[in-house]
Structures are given as structure tokens and as C-alpha cells.
Design a protein around this motif. Structure first.
Motif, PDB file in Angstrom:
ATOM      1  N   UNK A  60       0.839  -1.193   0.000  1.00  0.00           N
ATOM      2  CA  UNK A  60       0.000   0.000   0.000  1.00  0.00           C
ATOM      3  C   UNK A  60       0.877   1.248   0.000  1.00  0.00           C
ATOM      4  N   UNK A  61       1.897   1.253   0.852  1.00  0.00           N
ATOM      5  CA  UNK A  61       2.795   2.403   0.904  1.00  0.00           C
ATOM      6  C   UNK A  61       3.477   2.630  -0.438  1.00  0.00           C
ATOM      7  N   UNK A  62       3.798   1.529  -1.124  1.00  0.00           N
ATOM      8  CA  UNK A  62       4.462   1.642  -2.419  1.00  0.00           C
ATOM      9  C   UNK A  62       3.542   2.316  -3.449  1.00  0.00           C
ATOM     10  N   UNK A  63       2.232   2.064  -3.354  1.00  0.00           N
ATOM     11  CA  UNK A  63       1.281   2.714  -4.254  1.00  0.00           C
ATOM     12  C   UNK A  63       1.345   4.224  -4.089  1.00  0.00           C
ATOM     13  N   UNK A  64       1.362   4.674  -2.844  1.00  0.00           N
ATOM     14  CA  UNK A  64       1.341   6.110  -2.576  1.00  0.00           C
ATOM     15  C   UNK A  64       2.690   6.777  -2.850  1.00  0.00           C
ATOM     16  N   UNK A  65       3.772   6.029  -2.674  1.00  0.00           N
ATOM     17  CA  UNK A  65       5.093   6.635  -2.751  1.00  0.00           C
ATOM     18  C   UNK A  65       5.839   6.372  -4.064  1.00  0.00           C
ATOM     19  N   UNK A  66       5.467   5.302  -4.790  1.00  0.00           N
ATOM     20  CA  UNK A  66       6.222   4.941  -5.989  1.00  0.00           C
ATOM     21  C   UNK A  66       5.334   4.678  -7.209  1.00  0.00           C
ATOM     22  N   UNK A 101       2.107  10.131  -5.121  1.00  0.00           N
ATOM     23  CA  UNK A 101       2.825  10.514  -6.332  1.00  0.00           C
ATOM     24  C   UNK A 101       2.012  10.103  -7.555  1.00  0.00           C
ATOM     25  N   UNK A 102       2.351  10.660  -8.708  1.00  0.00           N
ATOM     26  CA  UNK A 102       1.698  10.284  -9.955  1.00  0.00           C
ATOM     27  C   UNK A 102       2.267   8.957 -10.451  1.00  0.00           C
ATOM     28  N   UNK A 103       1.575   8.343 -11.400  1.00  0.00           N
ATOM     29  CA  UNK A 103       2.130   7.151 -12.030  1.00  0.00           C
ATOM     30  C   UNK A 103       3.405   7.557 -12.768  1.00  0.00           C
ATOM     31  N   UNK A 104       4.374   6.643 -12.917  1.00  0.00           N
ATOM     32  CA  UNK A 104       5.685   6.996 -13.475  1.00  0.00           C
ATOM     33  C   UNK A 104       5.670   7.813 -14.760  1.00  0.00           C
ATOM     34  N   UNK A 120       9.619  14.872  -8.892  1.00  0.00           N
ATOM     35  CA  UNK A 120       9.073  13.517  -9.013  1.00  0.00           C
ATOM     36  C   UNK A 120       8.253  13.070  -7.802  1.00  0.00           C
ATOM     37  N   UNK A 121       8.441  13.729  -6.664  1.00  0.00           N
ATOM     38  CA  UNK A 121       7.701  13.352  -5.460  1.00  0.00           C
ATOM     39  C   UNK A 121       6.451  14.203  -5.256  1.00  0.00           C
TER      40      UNK A 121
END
Length: 466
Positions: free
Chosen positions: A59-65, A122-125, A133-134
Motif C-alpha cells: 500500500x505504501x508503495x502505491x502512494x510513494x512509488x 505521487x503520480x504514475x511513473x 518527481x515526489x
């Protein structure tokens, strides 16, 4: 009757592997015709149960990466499996498990500078600003998918009076988040525009830019789904009216051809779609039918979801969509199917199976192909995959086991009472009758340049300001 042991937080891990076929009882209205059906359903419910204990690191990875937009495509769709599991079984334990899983996301709700609450990350890559980027953004598709799963839970909880009474606080919490935060913020921020010529449209994605491009029909379908669920949960006509306005915009852009419908993936709605660097071009550089099967299926769901409520789309429209499906999108081969877009085209850019489970019950051959033949075999082969047998299988499960039995019994519009109740109010009916005058398919070519849409610059300004 409770069919599974009560589950404590964290105790759902790997539960899918210990569910037994005789442990899950489905409603009498759910047609479990054979062992294959039961295997698919049992595996699906297992994937649903697993959704109640999401991995915190993921879940954290969704919000941060990965990007907060992924909530719309994975996380919230995964939680929605629990809503479907309840509809299949009538066991409120699945509604309890939804609360458990959703809490992980409610704990991550933030308050924005304008006072509204929601999810940011963050936005999608592909959209990450190189110089920042953040950068934290809020994403409209994720917001409305959140509205959908929360409101669907509320409506289901309310359908069981004893359960609703015991969960009054949760119902109030979910509705407050939806009605006072997730829904109104986009109006307040300028992302919604009424169209003087055809309903209304949302525009802008995950950047704080109210003048972003009009959303494609595939994306607008997410708004319609959320709005209809919120109407089901609250009973307030505002949300159904908004869904109808989007539906009118979609219907006004359907193109009748030889007894079937075609449509463009994206159509400009107003001057905010004009390229600021070239007033003779649109911001979007191409206009064509959906090249992705998933986009086609979800865009069409705007019509099907309203039709099933007895609103805006009628039997003749459904016949047109079926003709599109059976003469343009699918070659009709029951064993070796080939798929094309709504214009009957194929290329390396056109991908996926252009076949709608939601539409299939309205045509016998589509129904056989979708629920007894080729696609039923796919469902069985994919049942153990949490992606193909869970998140991606939800529409199939709903269509085959929840909607199709009603349609086969002669109820072509199983939610028609929603439309009847809405239209019983004089003000609602007056709104609806006026809207219908705009919701008319046309043979006119899509406006490939602003000049085709706004011959008079004053008209463009008027359309935007109103």
C-alpha cells in the motif's frame, strides 16, 4: 448463517487456500450449475477474503512509488470483491471483512488545503514531473472508484436491516467521506462542467488543473459507476442526475452505422480541450475508436448501467450494442474467436478481447460463448490467480451469477425500480425530459478541429462559462 469462522485482523492470510467447496453456501438465486462453476466461485470468494488483509508495504508503495492512480485499478477493485462475495452468499461476514480491509486506506486519508479529505500520493511513473518527481497529487479516477466501493458497501449493508442497525456508525462514516468530501471537491475545484449542448463532463486528471482535457468515455464510466452507487446508498437524486448528464454526453456521441453503434474513445467537449499553442488543434492528438478492449467494455457500461435502471437507453439501443458486438467486435467463432474494435478494425495497436460480460446476457449466442463456452473455460483455467481469477473476473462473476439469471427470467432491466422512483418526482422528470433532447446519437463527424465545433468564438466562451 455464518459459514466461516469469525476472522480477526491479520488472520485472513492464505485463507483462500483453506476454503472448502462445502464451506460456502451461495444464495438460492445464484445458479451453480456444475462443479466448474463452484470451483470458479469458491476461488473467487477466496481471493475476496484475502483482500481484507492487504500488505502494508505494498500500500505504501502505491502512494510513494507506483502512483495514487493505482488505487482505481487494483486496490479498490480488490476490496470490491468482498461486496460481490456478499451478494453471492448473503453472508454479512464479507461486509465485515470489507470494513477491515478498507480501514487500511481510511487510515491514509489526508486533508487538503481546501479542507476536503481524500487520498494523495505521487503520480504514475509516466506522469512524474522531472523537476518534482515526489509531487503529491489527488487523482479523480481513484476518488470515484473509492466512492463506488464505499457506497456499494453502504447500499448492501442497508439491505440487511439488522446489520445496518449494528453498523450505523460505519454507514455514517462512509457516507460522510463520500458526500461531503470525495464527491463535492471536484465541483468546487472546477473539474465538472455542464454542457449546454449535451449533459455534462468531467475534465482534468491527477493534476490540480481544472482546465485539463475532457475525460474519455472509459474514464467517465468510473464516475458513472460511483455516482450510481452513491445514489443507491443515499437515495439523493443529485447523484443520479449527474450520472444521467454523463450518459447524455456519451449517447450524443454514439454514431449509428448499418444497424450498430460506433464511437470515439475521446471527443472534445469544450474550449478547455483546445491546444493553447495552436487554436486550430485539440489538446489530444488523435480521435479514434477505443483501441483497448477494456476501454470499450467500460465505456459501453455507461449505457448498460443506465439501461438496467430504465433510464436514457432503451431496448433499441441494446440491440444496436449487440449488433456492434456480434458483427464488428467478435467474429462469432465459438472456439477460435477473433476480436476487433467497434469499427471492425484490427492492428498492432488494437488489443484485447472486445467482449462485454455485462452485455452478453442480452444475446443468446454471446451468452453461450461468454458463460458456457470459451470464456467459461478461461474462468476455470484462471481461477487460482488473484488477478485473473479475482480482480479481473469480478465483472464476469456479477454478469453470470447475479445479473444473467434475472435477465434470462425476463427482467431485462433488473433495476428499473430505480428509474421509476426517480421519475415519479415532477422536478426529476422535467430534468430528465429536457436531458433526453440532447441524448440523441448522431451521424455527424467528430470535430477534428475546434473550428468544426465552435464556428462562432462567442459560442465557445458561452459554452465554457455556462
Amino acid at each position: 448463517m455464518k459459514l466461516l469462522p469469525r476472522l480477526l485482523t491479520g488472520a485472513c492470510v492464505a485463507l483462500a487456500g483453506v476454503l472448502h467447496a462445502d464451506a460456502i453456501a451461495y444464495r438460492d438465486s445464484v445458479p451453480v450449475a456444475n462443479d466448474d462453476d463452484r470451483a470458479v466461485l469458491d476461488a473467487f470468494v477466496g481471493h475476496a477474503v484475502s483482500a481484507a488483509t492487504p500488505n502494508e508495504d505494498k500500500i505504501d508503495k502505491v502512494f510513494k512509488e507506483d502512483g495514487v492512480e493505482m488505487l482505481a485499478w487494483i486496490d479498490f477493485k480488490n476490496l470490491n470483491l468482498l461486496n460481490t462475495a456478499y451478494e453471492l452468499t448473503g453472508d454479512t461476514q464479507y461486509l465485515d471483512l470489507f470494513k477491515q480491509g478498507m480501514q487500511h486506506y481510511l487510515d491514509r486519508v489526508t486533508v487538503f488545503t481546501d479542507g476536503y479529505r481524500g487520498w494523495s500520493g505521487v503520480t504514475i511513473p509516466p506522469r512524474k514531473p522531472k523537476d518534482n518527481p515526489d509531487k503529491q497529487v489527488e487523482e479523480i479516477q481513484s476518488t470515484f472508484r473509492g466512492i463506488y466501493v464505499l457506497a456499494r458497501w453502504v447500499a448492501l449493508a442497508k439491505s440487511a436491516p439488522d446489520y445496518a442497525a449494528a453498523n450505523e456508525a460505519t454507514i455514517k462514516e462512509y457516507l460522510d467521506l463520500c458526500e461531503n468530501n470525495l464527491f463535492p471537491k471536484w465541483d468546487a475545484r472546477g473539474y465538472w462542467t455542464m454542457l449546454t449542448h449535451a449533459g455534462g463532463v468531467y475534465h482534468g486528471l491527477d493534476y490540480p488543473d481544472s482546465r485539463g482535457v475532457s475525460l474519455s468515455f472509459e474514464k467517465l464510466s468510473i464516475m458513472v459507476e460511483g455516482l450510481l452507487a452513491l445514489h443507491d446508498a443515499s437515495g439523493k437524486p443529485l447523484y443520479l442526475k449527474r450520472a444521467l448528464q454523463i450518459g447524455a454526453w456519451y449517447k450524443s456521441n454514439l454514431i449509428p452505422k448499418d444497424g450498430h453503434y460506433e464511437w470515439m474513445s475521446w471527443v472534445p467537449a469544450g474550449p478547455w480541450d483546445i491546444n493553447p499553442d495552436n487554436p486550430e488543434k485539440w489538446k489530444v492528438g488523435w480521435m479514434a475508436p477505443d483501441p483497448n478492449a477494456g476501454w470499450y467494455i467500460t465505456a459501453q457500461s455507461i449505457a448498460l448501467n443506465l439501461y438496467q435502471r430504465g433510464l436514457l437507453f432503451d431496448d433499441a439501443d441494446i440491440d444496436m450494442f449487440v449488433k456492434t458486438a456480434t458483427t464488428m467486435c467478435w467474429n462469432g467463432d465459438m472456439e477460435n474467436p477473433e476480436f476487433r474494435n467497434v469499427a471492425g478494425e484490427t492492428s498492432k495497436w488494437i488489443k484485447g478481447e472486445f467482449f462485454s460480460d455485462q452485455l452478453a446476457p442480452y444475446d443468446q449466442k454471446m451468452s453461450t460463448f461468454g458463460f458456457e463456452g470459451y470464456r467459461a473455460k478461461q474462468a476455470l483455467a484462471d481461477k487460482d490467480s488473484s488477478w485473473k481469477g479475482g480482480i479481473q473476473r469480478n465483472d464476469y462473476i456479477e454478469a453470470k451469477f447475479l445479473m444473467r439469471p434475472q435477465i434470462d427470467a425476463g427482467t431485462k432491466q433488473p433495476l428499473a425500480n430505480v428509474g421509476e422512483t426517480f421519475l415519479a418526482d415532477d422536478a426529476n422528470r422535467a430534468f430528465y425530459e429536457r436531458l433526453k433532447t440532447f441524448a440523441v446519437p448522431t451521424n455527424a463527424a467528430p470535430p477534428t478541429s475546434p473550428g468544426m465545433m465552435f464556428a462562432d468564438p462567442a459560442l465557445a466562451a458561452k459554452a465554457y462559462n455556462e
